[in-house]
Design a protein around this motif. Structure first.
Motif, PDB file in Angstrom:
ATOM      1  N   LEU A  52     -74.047  54.876  68.014  1.00 18.82           N
ATOM      2  CA  LEU A  52     -74.176  53.594  67.311  1.00 18.82           C
ATOM      3  C   LEU A  52     -73.890  53.768  65.825  1.00 18.82           C
ATOM      4  O   LEU A  52     -73.155  52.973  65.218  1.00 18.82           O
ATOM      5  CB  LEU A  52     -75.584  53.034  67.521  1.00 18.82           C
ATOM      6  N   ASN A  53     -74.458  54.800  65.229  1.00 17.72           N
ATOM      7  CA  ASN A  53     -74.189  55.058  63.813  1.00 17.72           C
ATOM      8  C   ASN A  53     -72.700  55.251  63.557  1.00 17.72           C
ATOM      9  O   ASN A  53     -72.152  54.759  62.559  1.00 17.72           O
ATOM     10  CB  ASN A  53     -74.955  56.288  63.343  1.00 17.72           C
ATOM     11  N   ARG A  54     -72.026  55.968  64.455  1.00 10.44           N
ATOM     12  CA  ARG A  54     -70.585  56.179  64.309  1.00 10.44           C
ATOM     13  C   ARG A  54     -69.839  54.849  64.385  1.00 10.44           C
ATOM     14  O   ARG A  54     -68.941  54.586  63.575  1.00 10.44           O
ATOM     15  CB  ARG A  54     -70.077  57.128  65.391  1.00 10.44           C
TER      16      ARG A  54
ATOM     17  N   GLN B 250     -77.548  59.671  55.485  1.00 10.13           N
ATOM     18  CA  GLN B 250     -76.680  60.072  56.583  1.00 10.13           C
ATOM     19  C   GLN B 250     -77.475  60.586  57.774  1.00 10.13           C
ATOM     20  O   GLN B 250     -78.593  61.106  57.630  1.00 10.13           O
ATOM     21  CB  GLN B 250     -75.712  61.163  56.108  1.00 10.13           C
ATOM     22  N   ASP B 251     -76.872  60.442  58.953  1.00  9.49           N
ATOM     23  CA  ASP B 251     -77.497  60.978  60.151  1.00  9.49           C
ATOM     24  C   ASP B 251     -77.091  62.432  60.364  1.00  9.49           C
ATOM     25  O   ASP B 251     -76.458  63.049  59.499  1.00  9.49           O
ATOM     26  CB  ASP B 251     -77.177  60.097  61.367  1.00  9.49           C
ATOM     27  N   ALA B 252     -77.419  62.977  61.516  1.00 11.31           N
ATOM     28  CA  ALA B 252     -77.191  64.398  61.777  1.00 11.31           C
ATOM     29  C   ALA B 252     -75.720  64.764  61.878  1.00 11.31           C
ATOM     30  O   ALA B 252     -75.372  65.945  61.801  1.00 11.31           O
ATOM     31  CB  ALA B 252     -77.901  64.798  63.066  1.00 11.31           C
ATOM     32  N   LEU B 253     -74.843  63.760  62.022  1.00 10.63           N
ATOM     33  CA  LEU B 253     -73.406  64.023  62.076  1.00 10.63           C
ATOM     34  C   LEU B 253     -72.676  63.533  60.828  1.00 10.63           C
ATOM     35  O   LEU B 253     -71.448  63.566  60.774  1.00 10.63           O
ATOM     36  CB  LEU B 253     -72.799  63.359  63.325  1.00 10.63           C
ATOM     37  N   GLY B 254     -73.423  63.063  59.828  1.00 15.70           N
ATOM     38  CA  GLY B 254     -72.818  62.656  58.565  1.00 15.70           C
ATOM     39  C   GLY B 254     -72.453  61.192  58.465  1.00 15.70           C
ATOM     40  O   GLY B 254     -71.890  60.757  57.451  1.00 15.70           O
ATOM     41  N   ALA B 255     -72.774  60.389  59.478  1.00 13.98           N
ATOM     42  CA  ALA B 255     -72.506  58.945  59.417  1.00 13.98           C
ATOM     43  C   ALA B 255     -73.695  58.238  58.766  1.00 13.98           C
ATOM     44  O   ALA B 255     -74.828  58.747  58.813  1.00 13.98           O
ATOM     45  CB  ALA B 255     -72.267  58.389  60.814  1.00 13.98           C
ATOM     46  N   PRO B 256     -73.469  57.061  58.163  1.00 15.18           N
ATOM     47  CA  PRO B 256     -74.612  56.289  57.659  1.00 15.18           C
ATOM     48  C   PRO B 256     -75.622  56.061  58.793  1.00 15.18           C
ATOM     49  O   PRO B 256     -75.245  55.678  59.902  1.00 15.18           O
ATOM     50  CB  PRO B 256     -73.967  54.977  57.200  1.00 15.18           C
TER      51      PRO B 256
END
Length: 293
Positions: free
Chosen positions: A143-145, A157-163
């Motif tokens: 969802l963040n992506r 940012q989340d664990a993958l660097g997306a907001p």
């Protein structure tokens, strides 16, 4: 009660279903229930501070007698009293307090301090909740992506660097057997933080669901490995969900139980629903997994 001295040792983060130990304390939990505290447990409890994953199902075995566990909750003691679930008056990790797993059973009068005990969690129920929890984390990252381009300002940012829309907007999360339900508040503070709530307007939700579902399908097809890293074996020691995803390693603080890979989720479907909570718009994400037989 006598101060137990340390937190309950927990083995469920490693996938254990059974643990042998000793009864440290028993106490009335009301409604005819007895709270049984053991030094070690394989039983995942409900944490009142963030009650996303339900307790395991299973039993205690003491002196040849099986005691079905009605519920299991996080408890705490400073040596003067035992506090259960929502009645725990301090934050986990507070100095001078021990944080414990309380197994709630009926007809527990025959259980005494010092008794050897075996704790056994049901494998099928554990697996279904573990699948649901892993699918929930995958859906949040997907969802963040999908919403990464809908921010006008820099965001956490989340664990993958997306907001981190999930981490910023979430108001509740519930893990169900092979499923999860997450609710997000689309309030003024979220808009002030730079998120364009038009991205989750009702007419765009089918498109959003397709995007999130496709990302999870990609990760599941890659059979991305999942593991739990932890700082120690105590109940309050920090634990992390770690997934080796095609786009990078995701590491998220989490105290729940999980599948060993995203391949175990099988087919995953995500659905969204727009609604309101006391006049504030909310977005509900429902994640459904159909694991292979």
């Amino acid at each position: 009660m006598t101060h137990p001295g340390h937190d309950t040792r927990v083995t469920y983060p490693d996938g254990a279903l059974e643990a042998d130990g000793l009864v440290l304390h028993t106490a009335s939990a009301g409604d005819g229930l007895v709270a049984v505290i053991t030094d070690t447990t394989s039983f995942h409890p409900v944490d009142a501070a963030w009650p996303d994953q339900p307790a395991d199902s299973g039993s205690l075995f003491v002196g040849g007698t099986e005691y079905p566990i009605v519920d299991a909750v996080v408890a705490a003691s400073d040596g003067s009293a035992l506090h259960l679930g929502a009645d725990v008056p301090v934050r986990k990790g507070t100095e001078g307090w021990a944080f414990l797993v309380a197994h709630l059973v009926r007809d527990g009068a025959g259980i005494a301090e010092g008794d050897p005990v075996t704790v056994r969690a049901d494998a099928a129920a554990r697996r279904a909740l573990s699948i649901g929890h892993t699918a929930c984390h995958a859906a949040s990252l997907a969802l963040n992506r999908a919403l990464a381009g809908d921010w006008s300002k820099p965001a956490r940012q989340d664990a993958l660097g997306a907001p981190d829309f999930d981490g910023i907007a979430i108001t509740s999360s519930r893990i169900l057997p092979n499923a999860s339900v997450d609710v997000y508040r689309l309030n003024k503070s979220l808009r002030r933080a730079g998120f364009d709530t038009a991205a989750v307007a009702a007419e765009r939700l089918d498109e959003l669901a397709a995007s999130v579902t496709a990302t999870i399908a990609e990760w599941a097809a890659a059979e991305a490995e999942v593991r739990i890293d932890r700082d120690g074996d105590g109940l309050t020691d920090r634990r992390y969900w770690v997934a080796e995803l095609p786009g990078g390693t995701a590491r998220i603080p989490c105290g729940g139980t999980h599948a060993g890979s995203l391949g175990e989720l099988g087919s995953v479907r995500v659905e969204f629903e727009a609604g309101e909570d006391a006049g504030t718009p909310v977005l509900t994400m429902r994640t459904h997994a159909t694991p292979p037989r």
